[in-house]
Design a protein around this motif. Structure first.
Motif: not given
Ligand code: GDD
Ligand code: MN
Length: 363
Positions: A144, A148, A160, A182-184, A224
């Motif tokens: 990931a 990114a 991240m 999302g969470y980023k 993500f």
């Protein structure tokens, strides 16, 4: 005067919040701080626990959100709820080393004399790492991170990270462009700033979770991917529309496969075979969109069936629009252009209408 606000998103973290506050108080002695827990109405009663803490300690605040989920948006609202000039974002589950916070603040320094606006706690610099991760999870995280890097080109080792310190002014410069999905949040922030941020890193050791469980599941990973896609192509065309169209194209294949079996092999009347193929293709389109394009808000159980019925209705109208446009253009533009225009109008309609009805955001 308040110097620092720590914004902590929570979902089912009741056993962790008290300990976190205790550790923050210890780590931040000599600093004027407050902590804002942003809780998405956790069923385990995290918000009540936070309010109980807040009655004893005025540095503690609770922001409870109803009917919503989402790590990034929770943090954004937490930041907006405080006036502190510097914001720290960290998790509630004690995985982020609070003892590193003072060093991060020191590195951030005074606005007037400092050369950085964001300090990111990183697992991937010398001195950092994670404890108790199995090889599978470590590989996922590396993958990931590499993805990114390719897409957002940040130049930092841990884009991240969910643990960072940022000046309020910098957050405000980006906040209206954040996608919030999302969470980023850090990635989102870096990609949304009008000018490249001045970022420093601080190594830390990501600790194993003490209590409760991780909320990062396949839906979160999917979000993500969508976030990355959206940052890359979202300026021209929404990432979800691209996915929706790809699913639509797969539906065309399904349609012809079913049609040829029903009509050529089974020798059903053409009208019946065509109707059957349409129904099957709409159903596979719905199922694929539900588990991919809209994975983060997918329907299950009875909701799945209800969604399917609305999708049938929408696609039915989509066919009418498609055929109508194609017929109108047929005389002047020829069959190919007319068909393409019809398909485009039909797809855009299906996308817009199913987004508004079948996969309507609940917030
Ligand atoms: N308000 C709210 N709403 N909070 C949430 C939600 C939500 O929908 N989902 C998760 N949280 C909270 C959790 O309660 C926890 O405090 C924090 O967000 C992180 O969730 P975890 O489930 O513990 O995530 P993780 O440990 O797998 O990953 C974290 O650490 C990584 C390394 O820094 C995240 O912060 C990642 O973003 C980060 O990469
Ligand atoms: Mn965690």
């Amino acid at each position: 005067m308040i110097e620092l606000a720590i914004v902590v998103p929570t979902y089912n973290e009741r056993p962790n919040v008290g300990e976190l506050v205790r550790r923050l108080a210890e780590a931040l002695a000599g600093i004027e701080w407050e902590v804002v827990f942003v809780d998405d109405d956790s069923p385990d009663g995290t918000a009540e626990e936070v309010r109980a803490l807040a009655r004893r300690e005025r540095r503690v605040r609770c922001l409870q959100r109803l009917g919503r989920r989402g790590l990034s948006r929770a943090v954004i609202e937490g930041v907006l709820s405080t006036s502190a000039p510097v914001i720290a974002v960290m998790d509630a589950d004690l995985q982020h080393e609070e003892a590193v916070l003072p060093r991060m603040l020191e590195r951030l320094g005074d606005e007037a004399s400092s050369d950085v606006d964001i300090v990111v706690a990183t697992r991937y610099a010398p001195g950092g790492g994670h404890e108790g991760w199995d090889e599978g999870r470590a590989r996922m995280s590396r993958l990931a991170t590499a993805l990114a890097h390719r897409i957002v080109r940040t130049g930092i080792t841990d884009p991240m990270s969910g643990f960072f310190v940022v000046r309020r002014r910098v957050f405000e410069a980006a906040m209206r462009r954040l996608s919030g999905e999302g969470y980023k949040l850090l990635l989102d922030l870096l990609a949304s700033l009008p000018a490249p941020a001045r970022v420093a890193e601080m190594p830390y050791r990501f600790r194993p979770r003490q209590a409760g469980e991780s909320k990062l599941d396949s839906a979160v990973l999917w979000e993500f991917t969508l976030l990355l896609l959206d940052k890359r192509i979202g300026r021209w065309i929404p990432a979800r529309f691209v996915l929706f169209s790809l699913v639509g194209a797969s539906g065309v294949l399904v349609h012809f496969a079913v049609l040829s079996v029903a009509y050529r092999v089974e020798q059903l009347p053409f009208g019946l075979a065509q109707a059957l193929a349409t129904l099957v293709a709409m159903t596979t389109n719905y199922a694929l969109n539900n588990s991919l394009t809209y994975r983060d808000q997918r329907h299950r159980g009875l909701g799945w069936l209800r969604g399917l019925l609305t999708f049938y209705a929408i696609c039915g109208l989509g066919v009418v629009a498609n055929v109508g446009v194609a017929n109108a253009l047929f005389d002047r533009q020829g069959w190919l252009l007319a068909a393409a225009a019809g398909a485009l109008v039909g797809t855009v309609w299906n996308y817009a209408a199913s987004r508004a009805v079948t996969w309507r955001k609940k917030s």
